[in-house]
Design a protein around this motif. Structure first.
Motif, PDB file in Angstrom:
ATOM      1  N   UNK A  42       0.694  -1.047  -0.148  1.00 47.83           N
ATOM      2  CA  UNK A  42       0.053   0.097  -0.069  1.00 47.83           C
ATOM      3  C   UNK A  42       0.762   1.335  -0.116  1.00 47.83           C
ATOM      4  N   UNK A  43       1.838   1.203   0.843  1.00 49.06           N
ATOM      5  CA  UNK A  43       2.765   2.395   1.052  1.00 49.06           C
ATOM      6  C   UNK A  43       3.309   2.464  -0.569  1.00 49.06           C
ATOM      7  N   UNK A  44       4.087   1.568  -1.152  1.00 47.75           N
ATOM      8  CA  UNK A  44       4.566   1.795  -2.195  1.00 47.75           C
ATOM      9  C   UNK A  44       3.870   2.276  -3.523  1.00 47.75           C
ATOM     10  N   UNK A  45       2.481   1.655  -3.429  1.00 49.19           N
ATOM     11  CA  UNK A  45       1.595   2.063  -4.451  1.00 49.19           C
ATOM     12  C   UNK A  45       1.083   3.474  -4.228  1.00 49.19           C
ATOM     13  N   UNK A  46       1.048   3.872  -3.035  1.00 45.19           N
ATOM     14  CA  UNK A  46       0.891   5.337  -2.835  1.00 45.19           C
ATOM     15  C   UNK A  46       2.142   6.428  -3.149  1.00 45.19           C
ATOM     16  N   UNK A  47       3.264   5.876  -3.209  1.00 46.95           N
ATOM     17  CA  UNK A  47       4.412   6.619  -3.449  1.00 46.95           C
ATOM     18  C   UNK A  47       5.260   6.751  -2.237  1.00 46.95           C
ATOM     19  N   UNK A 128       5.016  -1.655  -7.087  1.00 45.27           N
ATOM     20  CA  UNK A 128       4.089  -0.720  -7.578  1.00 45.27           C
ATOM     21  C   UNK A 128       3.279  -1.229  -8.676  1.00 45.27           C
ATOM     22  N   UNK A 129       3.632  -2.343  -9.238  1.00 46.55           N
ATOM     23  CA  UNK A 129       3.154  -3.176 -10.148  1.00 46.55           C
ATOM     24  C   UNK A 129       3.472  -2.638 -11.624  1.00 46.55           C
ATOM     25  N   UNK A 130       4.530  -1.755 -11.769  1.00 49.82           N
ATOM     26  CA  UNK A 130       5.060  -1.197 -12.810  1.00 49.82           C
ATOM     27  C   UNK A 130       5.930  -2.388 -13.828  1.00 49.82           C
ATOM     28  N   UNK A 131       6.054  -2.065 -14.908  1.00 49.58           N
ATOM     29  CA  UNK A 131       7.074  -2.904 -15.705  1.00 49.58           C
ATOM     30  C   UNK A 131       8.216  -2.549 -15.410  1.00 49.58           C
ATOM     31  N   UNK A 132       9.385  -3.617 -15.701  1.00 52.51           N
ATOM     32  CA  UNK A 132      10.629  -3.555 -15.098  1.00 52.51           C
ATOM     33  C   UNK A 132      11.267  -4.639 -16.170  1.00 52.51           C
TER      34      UNK A 132
END
Length: 165
Positions: A42-47, A128-132
Motif C-alpha cells: 500500500x505504501x509503495x503504491x501510494x508513493x 508498484x505493479x510497474x513494468x521493469x
C-alpha cells in the motif's frame, strides 16, 4: 513477491516471538508477515517508499528510527484486526517485529551480487505493479504477476542464492 521475501524471515521472527513468551508463534508470525507485506504494498503504491528504501538500504535500522515509528501504528492496527488483540499488545508486537524484519533484509542485502539500489528499485517496481526489466521481472514473477520477464530459472536461482545465503 514481498510476501515470499517476508516468509524467508519466518524462522527468526518465530524465534523472537517465542523468546518474548508469545504462544501461537507460527500463526502470529504469519499474521505479522502478511500484514506487513500488505502495508508495504500500500505504501509503495501510494508513493511512500521510505520503508522499502530503509529495508533494503544495507544499514541497520534502529528500533527508534522514524521509519519504525511510522510503520508501528499501521502494523499494530492491522494486527489488532487480524489477531483480535488489544492495542497495547499489537503495538508491542509491532515494535518487536519491525526492527527484526527491517534488519533481516539489511543484513543480507550487502551480500547480494547486485547493487543494493538495484535490488531496492526492483522491489519498488514490483510492489508498484510497474513494468521493469532484469531484477524487477524476477521479483514480479515471484509474485505471479511478471509479464514478459526476461530471466530464466537459472538466473532466478542465482539471484536467490546471492540475496539469501
Amino acid at each position: 513477491m514481498i510476501d515470499q521475501l517476508l516468509k524467508m524471515a519466518d524462522g527468526p521472527l518465530q524465534d523472537l516471538l517465542s523468546q518474548s513468551g508469545m504462544s501461537g508463534t507460527e500463526s502470529t508470525a504469519s499474521a505479522i508477515e502478511d500484514t506487513f507485506g500488505s502495508l508495504l504494498k500500500n505504501k509503495a503504491q501510494s508513493g511512500d517508499l521510505s520503508a522499502i528504501k530503509e529495508m533494503f538500504s544495507g544499514s541497520d535500522t534502529s528500533p527508534q528510527s522514524p521509519v519504525i515509528q511510522n510503520l508501528a501504528g499501521d502494523l499494530s492496527s492491522g494486527l489488532m484486526d487480524r489477531l483480535g488483540i488489544s492495542s497495547e499488545q499489537a503495538m508491542s508486537l509491532a515494535k518487536t517485529a519491525l526492527p527484526l524484519l527491517m534488519n533481516f533484509f539489511n543484513q543480507r542485502i550487502n551480500e547480494a551480487p547486485q547493487a543494493n539500489e538495484d535490488i531496492m528499485n526492483s522491489v519498488v517496481k514490483a510492489l508498484q505493479g510497474g513494468p521493469g526489466s532484469g531484477g524487477a521481472d524476477i521479483l514480479g514473477s515471484l509474485l505471479g504477476g511478471g509479464k514478459g520477464g526476461g530471466m530464466d530459472l537459472g538466473g532466478l536461482m542465482n539471484m536467490g542464492k546471492g540475496l539469501f545465503k
